[in-house]
Design a protein around this motif. Sequence first.
Motif, mmCIF file in Angstrom:
data_model
loop_
_atom_site.group_PDB
_atom_site.id
_atom_site.type_symbol
_atom_site.label_atom_id
_atom_site.label_comp_id
_atom_site.label_asym_id
_atom_site.label_seq_id
_atom_site.Cartn_x
_atom_site.Cartn_y
_atom_site.Cartn_z
ATOM 1 N N GLY A 99 -45.244 51.119 -7.025
ATOM 2 C CA GLY A 99 -45.451 51.477 -5.623
ATOM 3 C C GLY A 99 -46.358 52.676 -5.449
ATOM 4 N N ASP A 100 -46.401 53.551 -6.462
ATOM 5 C CA ASP A 100 -47.256 54.734 -6.380
ATOM 6 C C ASP A 100 -48.736 54.390 -6.522
ATOM 7 O OD1 ASP A 100 -45.192 56.808 -6.205
ATOM 8 O OD2 ASP A 100 -44.659 56.164 -8.228
ATOM 9 N N LEU A 101 -49.023 53.168 -6.932
ATOM 10 C CA LEU A 101 -50.409 52.773 -7.154
ATOM 11 C C LEU A 101 -51.040 52.110 -5.943
ATOM 12 C CD1 LEU A 101 -50.149 51.335 -10.794
ATOM 13 C CD2 LEU A 101 -50.261 53.697 -10.014
ATOM 14 N N ASP A 102 -50.236 51.919 -4.882
ATOM 15 C CA ASP A 102 -50.742 51.209 -3.706
ATOM 16 C C ASP A 102 -51.981 51.884 -3.123
ATOM 17 O OD1 ASP A 102 -48.750 49.385 -3.989
ATOM 18 O OD2 ASP A 102 -47.466 50.178 -2.397
ATOM 19 N N ALA B 246 -57.749 51.751 -2.108
ATOM 20 C CA ALA B 246 -59.049 52.426 -2.227
ATOM 21 C C ALA B 246 -60.051 51.559 -2.980
ATOM 22 C CB ALA B 246 -58.873 53.767 -2.934
ATOM 23 N N PHE B 247 -59.581 50.874 -4.014
ATOM 24 C CA PHE B 247 -60.489 50.015 -4.766
ATOM 25 C C PHE B 247 -60.997 48.867 -3.895
ATOM 26 C CE2 PHE B 247 -61.335 46.405 -7.644
ATOM 27 C CZ PHE B 247 -62.399 46.954 -8.339
ATOM 28 N N ARG C 157 -51.611 49.319 -15.821
ATOM 29 C CA ARG C 157 -52.254 49.158 -14.517
ATOM 30 C C ARG C 157 -53.112 50.381 -14.175
ATOM 31 N NH1 ARG C 157 -53.810 44.732 -11.977
ATOM 32 N NH2 ARG C 157 -54.250 45.179 -9.784
ATOM 33 N N LEU C 158 -52.639 51.551 -14.540
ATOM 34 C CA LEU C 158 -53.429 52.755 -14.288
ATOM 35 C C LEU C 158 -54.716 52.762 -15.119
ATOM 36 C CD1 LEU C 158 -50.766 55.587 -13.925
ATOM 37 C CD2 LEU C 158 -52.520 54.959 -12.254
ATOM 38 N N TYR C 159 -54.599 52.353 -16.378
ATOM 39 C CA TYR C 159 -55.818 52.241 -17.184
ATOM 40 C C TYR C 159 -56.771 51.211 -16.573
ATOM 41 C CZ TYR C 159 -54.366 55.153 -21.135
ATOM 42 O OH TYR C 159 -54.019 56.210 -21.935
ATOM 43 N N LEU C 160 -56.196 50.111 -16.073
ATOM 44 C CA LEU C 160 -57.020 49.095 -15.425
ATOM 45 C C LEU C 160 -57.735 49.663 -14.202
ATOM 46 C CD1 LEU C 160 -58.003 46.201 -14.901
ATOM 47 C CD2 LEU C 160 -55.809 45.753 -13.772
ATOM 48 N N LEU C 161 -57.019 50.427 -13.397
ATOM 49 C CA LEU C 161 -57.633 51.016 -12.209
ATOM 50 C C LEU C 161 -58.713 52.027 -12.591
ATOM 51 C CD1 LEU C 161 -54.437 51.408 -10.024
ATOM 52 C CD2 LEU C 161 -56.493 50.158 -9.341
#
Length: 433
Positions: free
Chosen positions: A131-134, A139-140, A183-187
Amino acid sequence: MTENVLLASHMEAAGLKQAELAQRLNKHIERLTGRPGTLQDRHIRNWLTGKTSWPQTRQRLALEAEFDVPAEALGFRRPMRHGSSEHPASSHAPSEDPVKRRRFTSAAVGFAASALLPVPAAASRRRIGMGDLDELETAFDQLVASDNLAGGTVKLETRALAFAHHAQERLAVGTMSERVKDRLYLLAAAFTGTALWAAVDDHAPDRARGHLERALHMARLSKNPEIELRLWGHAALLAAQRPGGLREALDAAQIARRSAACRRDPLFGSFASARLAGVQAQAGDHNGSLRSIEIARRAFQKADPGAQRPAWIGFYDAAELDGLSAVVMSRIGRHAEAEAHLHRTLGGLRPGYVRNRRYYTASLALAQLHQGEPEQACATALSALPDQASDSLTGRTGLLLNRFDKGLTSMAPGAQCTSEWTARYVTNKGQQS
């Protein structure tokens, strides 16, 4: 004009304006040397434009303390001239007091340890969930939409790098599951890849090469084949922009085509094959390019149009496949077929894809010119020009229009359509200065 996009991206990530950064750096300098700094916003502006490529020692150390990265990672370049006031082996002038220098450097290192990205003990680090990645995901998506609208600009490149910085911040300061970490590395890879694409689209290969290495590193850590496919496709286009780079471009396009993402989803296979066809055509492999574009068409027909896919591939539809087919036909000299594909492309492009519309309109004008139709080509090219200043005359589209300008003036130097085109083109180029 922003030349130092790395410094600009760090400022964007920290929400700092030029005057604010100058004030913060002056405080660092005072803390480290005992004397107030004298930086003003004009100094920051000189760094951003590239007018000053290697700041003074105390300024560099203040920058490193502020952003917690080496000066080179902020886009600054060490002078390489012999006899310059600062040499690569030593970043201070010969007359500088070595004791003072050691004290200054030690203070800077100590201060940097608690600057932008402190890493607290595991027990005190915040738990980060999906949820913190929303915010980053949103933004992407917005950056992808901006790219579709305006194309690769320095502003887009800077914002993408700033969001990549935010993703890496979360990796540094939080605890998380393997799924969230991937997922963070992906972003981080996706944002850096967007900066890479912006530089490629802006035809700025020097900036793009730096982004490519970082993006591929993050992509490998993410273990996501789709983002690696995207990056190798960008790598192919980047290599093809460099004289003598077609062998590397072909290798990169082949790596993208062999990606696991292509085996899992025919749409990715179609996209990679179409991009490979373009590079093959540029390299003079006409038969290979025709085979690859046919493979792309067959794979596209097998793809599920309703499948869930990342935002960056959303542009690839039947209209885009026709556009990439037109690129192949143009490069192998089949201009009538290129024109037919381009008419289908322009008829099928969705409203938000303004950059692609200008690019393919310029391509259509060139296809018509190659067929000896200067008046029709001129009318088409005029419709590709912006009504007011924009980035449409820069990057890849700008190069196409420049080629058209030279071709038209050579084919029909005294024609009325040439005079009309030249007047508009010169006016629009003047708006860019």
